[in-house]
Design a protein around this motif. Structure first.
Motif: not given
Length: 199
Positions: A99-104, A125-143
């Motif tokens: 998500a951080a990479v997608a949002a720069q 810059l260098e990582i580009g799209d190598k990580l692919g898209p977020v896999r589970s929607g918004a990053p989950a933050v445990p309570a």
């Protein structure tokens, strides 16, 4: 390449664990969040990445294969070695990093110890799209409040007295105002306890 290990957890330390696999104790470097999921005497499986250097062989362990893949992709960035890649994963889970990479998001990466603004820009810059898209929607933050016993238990597994662990988590949660995830609370509690000793 050692892609994974499964064995009995012999020890859990601040930055690593020892798994007995076929009579051999393997020391595995890992993030606080991954180590928090291990229990002394229990069987565990860890996805792993073996880093070979002239003078050392270091095994890095992860909660799952996705985390290992992100660790390896991070090392394709110039100036990012295994320790810094592990530090990134200690602060950001795979999807949070995607998500951080997608949002720069430079600020998200500068939260990692050892990464400044220029380093963060280089990674983006260098990582580009190598990580692919977020896999589970918004990053989950445990309570955090729900996970309080988990953090206390993790500290006890690392050798701290239960009372000291509870006090540290209480102090950290008071300072954080309940706004951090489990891994962040565990790291802060370790820093708190490190400053006070094991008394």
């Amino acid at each position: 390449m050692i892609a994974s290990v499964r064995g009995t957890v012999e020890a859990v330390r601040l930055d690593s664990a020892v798994l007995e696999v076929g009579g051999v104790g393997l020391r595995v470097q890992a993030t606080p969040a991954t180590l928090a999921g291990l229990r002394h005497g229990a069987e565990a499986r860890m996805a792993t990445s073996l880093v070979v250097r002239e003078d050392s062989l270091t095994l890095y362990g992860f909660a799952d294969d996705d985390e290992r893949e992100v660790f390896e992709v991070l090392q394709t960035v110039s100036g990012v070695g295994p320790r810094l890649a592990l530090a990134v994963l200690a602060v950001h889970g795979p999807d949070a990093l995607r998500a951080a990479v997608a949002a720069q998001d430079v600020n998200a990466l500068t939260k990692v110890p050892g990464i400044g603004k220029k380093g963060a820009q280089r990674i983006l810059l260098e990582i580009g799209d190598k990580l692919g898209p977020v896999r589970s929607g918004a990053p989950a933050v445990p309570a955090v409040q729900d996970s309080r016993p988990e953090v206390v238990d993790a500290l006890v597994q690392l050798g701290w007295p239960a009372r000291a662990a509870e006090d540290a988590v209480t102090a950290v949660l008071a300072e954080e105002d309940g706004g951090s995830d489990v891994a962040a609370v565990l790291r802060a509690a370790l820093q708190y306890l490190g400053g006070r000793g094991r008394g």
